[in-house]
Every structure is written in structure tokens, then in C-alpha cells.
Design a protein around this motif. Structure first.
Motif, short mmCIF file in Angstrom:
data_model
loop_
_atom_site.label_atom_id
_atom_site.label_comp_id
_atom_site.label_asym_id
_atom_site.label_seq_id
_atom_site.Cartn_x
_atom_site.Cartn_y
_atom_site.Cartn_z
N PHE A 267 -2.58 -3.16 -7.26
CA PHE A 267 -2.12 -1.90 -6.65
C PHE A 267 -0.94 -2.08 -5.77
CE2 PHE A 267 -6.55 -1.05 -8.15
CZ PHE A 267 -6.35 0.37 -8.90
N VAL A 268 0.02 -0.97 -6.02
CA VAL A 268 0.97 -0.57 -5.08
C VAL A 268 0.84 0.71 -4.43
CG1 VAL A 268 3.67 -0.57 -4.78
CG2 VAL A 268 2.58 -2.17 -6.55
N ASN A 269 0.47 0.77 -3.32
CA ASN A 269 0.08 2.27 -2.71
C ASN A 269 -0.72 2.83 -3.70
OD1 ASN A 269 1.99 1.72 -0.84
ND2 ASN A 269 3.44 2.82 -1.80
N ASP A 270 -1.89 2.30 -4.35
CA ASP A 270 -2.97 3.04 -5.11
C ASP A 270 -2.26 3.29 -6.43
OD1 ASP A 270 -4.88 2.68 -3.43
OD2 ASP A 270 -5.15 4.86 -2.80
N THR A 271 -1.07 2.78 -6.71
CA THR A 271 -0.60 2.84 -8.02
C THR A 271 -0.68 1.60 -8.73
OG1 THR A 271 0.84 4.48 -7.24
CG2 THR A 271 1.19 3.87 -9.48
N PRO A 272 -1.34 1.73 -10.21
CA PRO A 272 -2.00 0.26 -10.54
C PRO A 272 -0.59 -0.43 -11.43
CG PRO A 272 -2.71 1.79 -11.71
CD PRO A 272 -2.20 2.60 -10.64
N ILE A 273 -0.74 -1.64 -11.54
CA ILE A 273 0.18 -2.47 -12.40
C ILE A 273 -1.19 -3.16 -13.20
CG2 ILE A 273 1.56 -4.54 -12.91
CD1 ILE A 273 2.86 -3.95 -10.02
N ILE A 274 -1.53 -3.08 -14.54
CA ILE A 274 -2.40 -3.53 -15.39
C ILE A 274 -1.79 -4.60 -16.24
CG2 ILE A 274 -4.26 -3.16 -16.98
CD1 ILE A 274 -4.36 -0.16 -15.58
N ILE A 275 -2.11 -5.83 -16.01
CA ILE A 275 -1.54 -6.78 -16.84
C ILE A 275 -2.56 -7.21 -17.92
CG2 ILE A 275 -0.88 -9.33 -17.01
CD1 ILE A 275 0.18 -8.84 -14.05
N THR A 276 -2.64 -7.20 -19.15
CA THR A 276 -3.45 -6.90 -20.15
C THR A 276 -3.11 -7.96 -21.32
OG1 THR A 276 -4.79 -5.83 -21.32
CG2 THR A 276 -3.01 -4.81 -20.84
#
Length: 201
Positions: A5-14
């Protein structure tokens, strides 16, 4: 899958190409780290999926962009299965803190919960989840928090650690927890959901 999370905004590595959200998807190899962090910080994106064909190696690559700060904390239950929350800097949170040199993650988790909440008789049940969030202090840092499920039968008054910005400590039942979730972090919801989905009851 890794969720950062960056300020509750997600980076999802999948490693899955199946679309599970409305975020744009990019190939991990094609992204510029600083650009995606900038876009998420500026709220240009609500989230991002990074598709990886070698997730463990790409995760190691991702970490080379950041200084990793290890932390540990606990989701603590009392005899009524209520959850212990802290109110810090105007937001509900779970107790956690940095791991000190020479400490195991388990000892750090118990120490931080004791210090922040003024609670004792903690019993560590099992590991729950590891969460990740990026914050900025002399460059980008990644806080990697190891969470544990704990119980306590401590009955005395709980004392918030005021010098750490904590003004309230309280056990919350399920209905009260729903209220807490209107003013908490996405990572805290992840920890709670992991507890609720688990076999512990």
C-alpha cells in the motif's frame, strides 16, 4: 501475490492474469518504479496490478528500490473474542512497532503490544499475515509488518502510550469493529480479514 500500500492505494504484484479488480494491469518488467509510486502518491491511480512471470524474483527486484523497515504487531483477543484497537493520530489501528536489534519478531510483537496498550498476560497463538506499506521519510521506505494472533485475560485498566500519539486503547466487539473500519488503514482490514477467515475461534 504481494500487496503493497501507498497511502492505502494498492500495488498488487501477481502471477495471475485473471482480472479481479478494476485497476490497470502492467507487465512488471515494463514499469518504472518511481513513476508508479508518483502516480499512486498523487492519487492518479486507485491501484495497480503488476503481472509477473517470476513473482519471487520480481519481488526481490521490487525491494531493491526501498529500504525495508521490519515491524511486528498483534491482533489481541480477550475472553469475549473482542479485538484490541488503538487510536493513534486520529485513526484506529492495531498495536505494532519496529523490531529492535537482537529481538525475534515474536518478542518484538509482544513488547510493542504491551508498551502501546499497557496490557499484559499476552499469549501468542499463531502468525497471521505480513503486510507492506510504503511511506516517505528521507526517501521511500517499506514497512514490513509481521502480525500475530494473541490472547490476553488481563482485566486491569489499559494505558495508552501517549508519547507515541496513542490516545485510546479499547477492546471492540464485531459491531464496534465495523465502526472502526470507517476510519482505519487498508492493511488493518487485511489483518482482521485474515483472522476472521482462519480456523481460530
Amino acid at each position: 501475490m504481494y500487496k503493497v500500500f501507498v497511502n492505502d492505494t494498492p500495488i498488487i504484484i501477481t502471477s495471475s492474469i485473471k482480472k479481479v479488480n478494476s485497476f490497470p494491469t502492467y507487465h512488471f518488467k515494463n514499469v518504472v518504479f518511481d513513476e508508479i509510486i508518483q502516480k499512486l502518491t498523487n492519487k492518479e491511480l486507485k491501484g495497480i496490478n503488476l503481472y509477473s512471470t517470476d513473482i519471487e524474483n520480481d519481488w526481490k527486484l521490487f525491494l531493491t528500490n526501498l529500504k525495508v523497515i521490519p515491524a511486528a504487531g498483534g491482533l489481541v483477543l480477550n475472553s469475549k473474542n473482542e479485538v484490541l484497537f488503538i487510536y493513534r493520530n486520529g485513526v484506529w489501528d492495531l498495536p505494532k512497532g519496529w523490531i529492535e536489534k537482537g529481538e525475534t519478531i515474536e518478542i518484538a510483537a509482544i513488547r510493542e503490544v504491551e508498551e502501546e496498550c499497557g496490557i499484559f498476560n499476552l499469549k501468542l497463538i499463531k502468525p497471521l499475515i505480513t503486510t507492506y506499506h510504503i511511506y516517505f521519510h528521507k526517501g521511500a521506505k517499506l514497512k514490513q509488518t509481521y502480525w500475530f494472533l494473541m490472547t490476553s485475560d488481563y482485566q486491569k485498566e489499559l494505558i495508552p502510550q501517549i508519547e507515541e500519539g496513542i490516545t485510546q486503547v479499547a477492546f471492540k466487539n464485531e459491531a464496534e469493529t465495523e465502526e472502526v473500519f470507517k476510519n482505519t488503514y487498508e492493511n488493518i482490514k487485511l489483518v482482521y480479514d485474515t483472522y476472521k477467515e482462519g480456523s481460530f475461534s
